[in-house]
Motif scaffolding. Structure first.
Motif, mmCIF file in Angstrom:
data_model
loop_
_atom_site.group_PDB
_atom_site.id
_atom_site.type_symbol
_atom_site.label_atom_id
_atom_site.label_comp_id
_atom_site.label_asym_id
_atom_site.label_seq_id
_atom_site.Cartn_x
_atom_site.Cartn_y
_atom_site.Cartn_z
ATOM 1 N N GLU A 127 28.080 60.121 30.111
ATOM 2 C CA GLU A 127 28.453 61.357 30.807
ATOM 3 C C GLU A 127 29.159 62.327 29.860
ATOM 4 O OE1 GLU A 127 29.833 60.684 35.074
ATOM 5 O OE2 GLU A 127 29.839 58.636 34.268
ATOM 6 N N ASN A 128 30.019 61.811 28.993
ATOM 7 C CA ASN A 128 30.688 62.675 28.017
ATOM 8 C C ASN A 128 29.740 63.102 26.901
ATOM 9 O OD1 ASN A 128 33.365 62.908 29.068
ATOM 10 N ND2 ASN A 128 33.737 60.784 28.491
ATOM 11 N N VAL A 165 24.326 55.138 36.095
ATOM 12 C CA VAL A 165 24.814 56.513 35.914
ATOM 13 C C VAL A 165 23.665 57.507 35.694
ATOM 14 C CG1 VAL A 165 27.015 55.699 34.967
ATOM 15 C CG2 VAL A 165 25.173 56.358 33.404
ATOM 16 N N ARG A 166 22.440 57.038 35.797
ATOM 17 C CA ARG A 166 21.299 57.924 35.551
ATOM 18 C C ARG A 166 21.333 59.142 36.467
ATOM 19 N NH1 ARG A 166 16.155 59.096 37.315
ATOM 20 N NH2 ARG A 166 14.559 59.424 35.700
ATOM 21 N N GLU A 167 21.587 58.928 37.763
ATOM 22 C CA GLU A 167 21.565 60.044 38.708
ATOM 23 C C GLU A 167 22.647 61.073 38.379
ATOM 24 O OE1 GLU A 167 19.235 60.834 40.916
ATOM 25 O OE2 GLU A 167 18.235 59.129 39.956
ATOM 26 N N ASN A 226 19.383 50.615 29.135
ATOM 27 C CA ASN A 226 20.153 50.707 30.372
ATOM 28 C C ASN A 226 21.042 51.943 30.368
ATOM 29 O OD1 ASN A 226 21.455 50.043 32.793
ATOM 30 N ND2 ASN A 226 23.057 48.918 31.714
ATOM 31 N N ILE A 227 20.849 52.818 31.340
ATOM 32 C CA ILE A 227 21.664 54.033 31.452
ATOM 33 C C ILE A 227 22.832 53.684 32.363
ATOM 34 C CG2 ILE A 227 21.630 56.494 32.010
ATOM 35 C CD1 ILE A 227 18.603 56.446 31.600
ATOM 36 N N TYR A 238 23.870 66.458 36.266
ATOM 37 C CA TYR A 238 24.519 67.292 35.247
ATOM 38 C C TYR A 238 23.478 68.156 34.537
ATOM 39 C CZ TYR A 238 27.456 68.671 31.301
ATOM 40 O OH TYR A 238 28.166 69.404 30.363
ATOM 41 N N LYS A 239 22.349 67.563 34.193
ATOM 42 C CA LYS A 239 21.257 68.309 33.541
ATOM 43 C C LYS A 239 20.826 69.494 34.401
ATOM 44 C CE LYS A 239 16.271 67.916 33.514
ATOM 45 N NZ LYS A 239 15.732 68.593 32.361
#
Length: 430
Positions: free
Chosen positions: A254-255, A279-281, A246-247, A286-287
């Motif tokens: 994120e950190n 938080v996947r999106e 699970n993301i 960020y990527k």
């Protein structure tokens, strides 16, 4: 004789929220628990229709309830509205429909000796069990997979004191009403005791979660499907740090992405995230913004294919955000150990997952928030990989083997299911 024995079986009603074929880790654990206990206890499960991704299949949109049977387990599924994991309102609506649907469904089953529920959805999972106990005049077993509101507070999901205090009151009430509370980590026992200030602590026991070691096990690097997986996602000849599961909110991902950014120029290193979550999106954005070409996002894998994806990773992340000590245990650890892979742990000292890693020597661990420490461990694994290539060193493989060895001895489905049967039956007749 067989018919007579079956008649004598006690009956257990399990509130599962998610259940097979949904890919939620708790749903998979409860499927294996239910099927594992069938020889001793008759099981009926009340859960939602398959909808973990937020979508509901067409065949489950015409009725409120669906009665099924799978591998000997009787199932009553509740139709719920579709939702978006990034939309709080739609998620709350979905959960409330499950809650009230589960109460109605409880009247659809006959005599029950035991009611079993887990701490999902937060707070309501416990209350469902309490109401089920009252409706069926049964003994109640409350399995706490995650403590809430402690988890909610730890990740800052809500700071409303009225809501948090109400959540605490209701979940303590569920604990008090339970004939037995089962927690899944040694550190979680202390949290339960702290809730009650050491006085009138509910009857409780600790039982580890598990993974089926016969379904997940080490595969050779040249396994056909492992090779195919690498080819499909461009992972050939890469050293792969994998996050599988699970993301979501509770992992400080994120950190950790900011730490991963420091390795953006390492072309032979890949950081692969396998799964979905709230938080996947944000991680994908960020990527793309940072141009992290060696970060890859891979969809959830069917359970039958999990063995291949886990074996693709050279090192696996097992992480929790700061403040999760005594609140939750990342079950992904068991899959990593079953596949015989070394662990990169970001876990608080004294937490169940960290204790297992330290006791077995199956990985390296640092504290949540210690981003320099995380970077150091990544570099350490890269160095071990380089040494392994040059000198045929087996340190990485040895770490994975140590984890697998411990899991087969102490963390199997058979070991834990036997404990569950013993603890449930010890509650006595209703």
């Amino acid at each position: 004789m067989m018919n007579g024995e079956q008649v004598k079986k006690k009956k257990l009603l399990m509130f599962a929220h998610y259940y097979h074929p949904d890919v939620a880790s708790t749903g998979q654990i409860l499927k294996e628990l239910a099927e594992g206990m069938l020889h001793a206890i008759d099981i009926t499960v009340i859960c939602v229709v398959p909808s973990y991704t937020g979508k509901v299949a067409t065949e489950y949109k015409t009725k409120m309830f669906y009665k099924e049977e799978f591998n000997g387990v009787k199932i009553i599924r509740i139709r719920v509205p579709e939702f978006s994991k990034s939309n709080k309102i739609s998620r709350i609506k979905n959960i409330l429909v499950y809650f009230f649907g589960a109460m109605i469904a409880t009247f659809k089953v006959g005599k029950i000796d035991y009611v079993y529920s887990i701490s999902q959805p937060p707070i309501l999972g416990g209350l469902i069990g309490v109401l089920g106990k009252c409706i069926k005049s049964a003994k109640y077993i409350y399995n706490i997979q995650d403590f809430n509101p402690e988890q909610t507070t730890a990740v800052g999901y809500s700071k409303n004191k009225l809501i948090l205090n109400s959540m605490m009151w209701f979940d303590k009430f569920s604990c008090k009403c339970a004939d037995k509370v089962i927690v899944v980590g040694r550190d979680m026992i202390e949290t339960l005791k702290d809730r009650f200030k050491g006085k009138n602590v509910p009857n409780h026991v600790f039982i580890n979660n598990w993974i089926d070691e016969k379904e997940i096990y080490p595969l050779p690097a040249d396994n056909e499907k492992v090779v195919a997986f690498k080819k499909k996602y461009g992972l050939e000849n890469k050293f792969i740090f994998m996050y599988s599961g699970n993301i979501g909110l509770y992992y400080d991902l994120e950190n950790l992405m900011r730490v991963i950014k420091r390795f953006k120029n390492e072309k032979d290193i890949v950081f692969a995230f396998v799964g979905e979550g709230s938080v996947r999106e944000k991680l994908v954005m960020y990527k793309e913004k940072q141009g992290l070409e060696n970060v890859l996002f891979i969809p959830y894998q069917d359970k039958a294919d999990l063995i291949y994806s886990l074996n693709v990773g050279d090192v696996h992340w097992v992480v929790n955000a700061k403040g999760i000590l005594g609140i939750s245990v990342p079950s992904k650890l068991y899959g990593v150990m079953a596949a015989g892979k070394p662990v990169l742990g970001v876990l608080e000292k004294g937490s169940e997952a960290r204790l297992i890693i330290e006791e077995t020597g199956c990985g390296h661990v640092t504290e949540p928030g210690d981003y320099e420490g995380v970077e150091e461990i990544i570099n350490r694994y890269i160095d071990l990989r380089n040494v392994s290539t040059i000198r045929n060193d087996s340190t990485l493989e040895d770490m994975g083997r140590q984890g697998r060895k411990y899991l087969v001895k102490s963390l199997t489905k058979e070991v834990s299911v036997k404990k569950y049967i013993k603890e449930i039956e010890s509650c006595g007749r209703s």
